[in-house]
Design an enzyme around this catalytic site. Structure first.
Site, PDB file in Angstrom:
ATOM      1  N   HIS A 248       0.827  -1.209   0.000  1.00  0.00           N
ATOM      2  CA  HIS A 248       0.000   0.000   0.000  1.00  0.00           C
ATOM      3  C   HIS A 248       0.861   1.259   0.000  1.00  0.00           C
ATOM      4  O   HIS A 248       0.559   2.245  -0.686  1.00  0.00           O
ATOM      5  CB  HIS A 248      -0.914  -0.028   1.235  1.00  0.00           C
ATOM      6  CG  HIS A 248      -1.687   1.223   1.429  1.00  0.00           C
ATOM      7  ND1 HIS A 248      -1.468   2.085   2.473  1.00  0.00           N
ATOM      8  CD2 HIS A 248      -2.692   1.767   0.707  1.00  0.00           C
ATOM      9  CE1 HIS A 248      -2.293   3.097   2.391  1.00  0.00           C
ATOM     10  NE2 HIS A 248      -3.052   2.930   1.325  1.00  0.00           N
TER      11      HIS A 248
ATOM     12  N   GLU B 264       2.004   1.770  -3.463  1.00  0.00           N
ATOM     13  CA  GLU B 264       0.909   2.287  -4.313  1.00  0.00           C
ATOM     14  C   GLU B 264       0.866   3.811  -4.253  1.00  0.00           C
ATOM     15  O   GLU B 264       0.690   4.491  -5.273  1.00  0.00           O
ATOM     16  CB  GLU B 264      -0.412   1.691  -3.847  1.00  0.00           C
ATOM     17  CG  GLU B 264      -1.640   2.265  -4.544  1.00  0.00           C
ATOM     18  CD  GLU B 264      -2.820   2.429  -3.610  1.00  0.00           C
ATOM     19  OE1 GLU B 264      -3.390   3.529  -3.565  1.00  0.00           O
ATOM     20  OE2 GLU B 264      -3.162   1.455  -2.912  1.00  0.00           O
ATOM     21  N   HIS B 265       1.027   4.375  -3.060  1.00  0.00           N
ATOM     22  CA  HIS B 265       1.042   5.830  -2.915  1.00  0.00           C
ATOM     23  C   HIS B 265       2.244   6.449  -3.630  1.00  0.00           C
ATOM     24  O   HIS B 265       2.127   7.469  -4.318  1.00  0.00           O
ATOM     25  CB  HIS B 265       1.099   6.203  -1.436  1.00  0.00           C
ATOM     26  CG  HIS B 265      -0.231   6.197  -0.753  1.00  0.00           C
ATOM     27  ND1 HIS B 265      -0.817   7.332  -0.251  1.00  0.00           N
ATOM     28  CD2 HIS B 265      -1.100   5.192  -0.499  1.00  0.00           C
ATOM     29  CE1 HIS B 265      -1.979   7.033   0.302  1.00  0.00           C
ATOM     30  NE2 HIS B 265      -2.172   5.728   0.165  1.00  0.00           N
TER      31      HIS B 265
ATOM     32  N   GLU C  85      -4.139   8.290   7.147  1.00  0.00           N
ATOM     33  CA  GLU C  85      -5.146   7.390   6.589  1.00  0.00           C
ATOM     34  C   GLU C  85      -5.482   6.281   7.585  1.00  0.00           C
ATOM     35  O   GLU C  85      -6.654   5.916   7.765  1.00  0.00           O
ATOM     36  CB  GLU C  85      -4.622   6.790   5.278  1.00  0.00           C
ATOM     37  CG  GLU C  85      -5.634   6.008   4.490  1.00  0.00           C
ATOM     38  CD  GLU C  85      -5.082   5.509   3.170  1.00  0.00           C
ATOM     39  OE1 GLU C  85      -5.815   4.776   2.471  1.00  0.00           O
ATOM     40  OE2 GLU C  85      -3.922   5.835   2.834  1.00  0.00           O
TER      41      GLU C  85
END
Length: 474
Positions: free
Chosen positions: A99, A102-103, A179
């Protein structure tokens, strides 16, 4: 960036269950071989479906696969780069790496800055996004058909040649920690992660896709870079596009975009889809409670399910629809419509390559939790013992077929179907065949599965104003 969804345009969990995907099989259709300079790419027509467009598949010499569905009536194209790596491929200390990466892939390449990546697509009215799941990661764009060359160049550049600058790593670390904190403030989401932990314990399928503050805070650029180059290789990548396009042109543009990047590699064979063996064993039934001062209690009651290649998945889709897949479902009617005990109640199935879960979610006032759980258990026991009627099964099948076909009415869903068929199953089942598999489900199929599935010991996850031991005897 989306943190934990299962598709670029995911269905509401409260809605009709989607039709399960196809079983693994070899590709169909006649093949042609196209010359690509000194190397050769093999192209096959997979289907020319009357309910869809013409689907073609090209395997590049590097092992990267390109699938397209040509739909001339559309004026848009959805383009995605899918990578067969997710949070389950991380070790414990790496939790959150997929993840995190991905950012970072949108933060700049040798050709573009982060601003240029977003501005070039937005300047033509397009949109980009990405999401990470437990088994794969997707980066996608949706643009007008005339802007597809731009979308291909931008998205391939971002995925293939990201710089992962140290300053960007620190910036995104802060974003991801925010997040995670935001997710902790959403008990309706948190309870699903708690249930996964109850079911899988410390196995990667039981961990948060985002990682935790404890794993993300110390994660170094070197760790992320290593994860990037180890897992983002051509044999693990599927490029998919659907809309008003020409397959040969898409293949040509993808090859141009990847030329000279780390994905421009020596010949290789595409990686097979993730194996179903050995199966991942779930933990013995347990109860996990996350004490939290919320106005509403969030509960999930569930059990081990079936993996995504199990032939009973079509029957499971029908069963799920009948139990909690819509407003006419048994649980919705009993708990919300007749008794008004909860605003939201639904069932769902999570399916992985080698495991699966079946569960029921409800959100209700804390004082009503006991009644909601008792009614849920009673309904599941009733279906397990007495089965479902022919009329209910017919309705469940209709819901499955209708939701699947209606879901094909945008290019994003079609693009997603191409990629997941290739990446997860190794085969794209034609629409008519898939609908036929649903039609072939019998009352006996559903009732046999219900008797087995719903008789299994149930785990319970609860988020709300309770003590950690409040549900120990329930």
């Amino acid at each position: 960036m989306s943190r934990a969804v299962s598709a670029p345009f995911p269905p509401d969990r409260r809605g009709v269950a989607s039709v399960p995907g196809p079983a693994g099989a070899s590709h169909r259709g006649t093949g042609t071989t196209r010359s690509g300079g000194a190397s050769r790419a093999v192209t096959r027509t997979i289907s020319d479906d009357p309910l869809g467009g013409t689907v073609r598949r090209t395997v590049l010499p590097s092992g990267l696969r390109v699938l397209t569905e040509a739909i001339p009536a559309m004026r848009s194209v959805s383009f995605g780069v899918w990578v067969a790596v997710g949070s389950r491929d991380e070790t414990g200390p790496q939790a959150g790496a997929a993840h995190f990466l991905e950012h970072l892939l949108f933060k700049g390449t040798n050709k573009r800055s982060a601003l240029e990546i977003s501005a070039e697509i937005e300047a033509v009215g397009g949109e980009t996004n990405a999401f990470t799941t437990k088994e794969y990661t997707c980066y996608y764009a949706r643009v007008l058909d005339e802007d597809l060359p731009l979308a291909i160049d931008v998205m391939c550049d971002a995925v293939a040649d990201s710089l992962l600058e140290p300053a960007d790593v620190e910036t995104e670390r802060g974003v991801i920690l925010e997040e995670i904190a935001m997710h902790d403030d959403e008990p309706g989401d948190e309870v699903h992660d708690l249930f996964a932990r109850a079911a899988y314990g410390d196995h990667p399928l039981g961990r948060l896709i985002s990682g935790t503050e404890e794993t993300v805070t110390p994660m170094s650029r070197r760790q992320i870079q290593g994860f990037y180059r180890r897992h983002y290789t051509p044999p693990r990548i599927v490029v998919a596009a659907a809309g008003n396009l020409d397959h040969a042109t898409v293949v040509k543009l993808v090859r141009q975009a990847l030329r000279g990047t780390p994905l421009d590699t020596d010949p290789a064979t595409p990686a097979p889809h993730r194996s179903a063996t050995p199966a991942v064993r779930t933990k013995p039934a347990t109860t996990l409670v996350e004490p939290k001062e919320t106005e509403q209690a969030h509960v999930i009651l569930g059990c081990p399910g079936i993996d995504r290649l199990d032939e009973r998945r079509f029957a499971l889709g029908v069963l799920n629809n009948i139990l909690g897949g819509g407003m006419s479902s048994r649980l919705f009617q009993e708990i919300r419509e007749r008794r008004g005990l909860a605003y939201s109640v639904y069932s769902y199935a999570s399916q992985y390559a080698d495991s699966g879960l079946f569960a029921v979610y409800a959100g209700c006032a804390p004082g009503k939790v006991d009644e909601v759980l008792a009614l849920t258990r009673a309904e599941l026991d009733r279906v397990a013992a007495d089965g479902l009627t022919e009329a209910e099964v017919a309705r469940g099948k209709g819901m499955s077929k209708g939701s699947f076909v209606l879901g094909l009415e945008d290019t994003g869903s079609r693009m997603s179907r191409l990629a997941k068929g290739e990446l997860l199953y190794g085969h794209l089942m034609p629409v008519d065949e898939l609908l036929g598999r649903v039609d072939a489900v019998t009352v006996a199929d559903v009732n046999t599965l219900a008797a087995e599935l719903l008789s299994r010991p149930m785990s319970l996850a609860v988020v709300g104003p309770f003590g950690a031991n409040d549900f120990a005897a329930r």
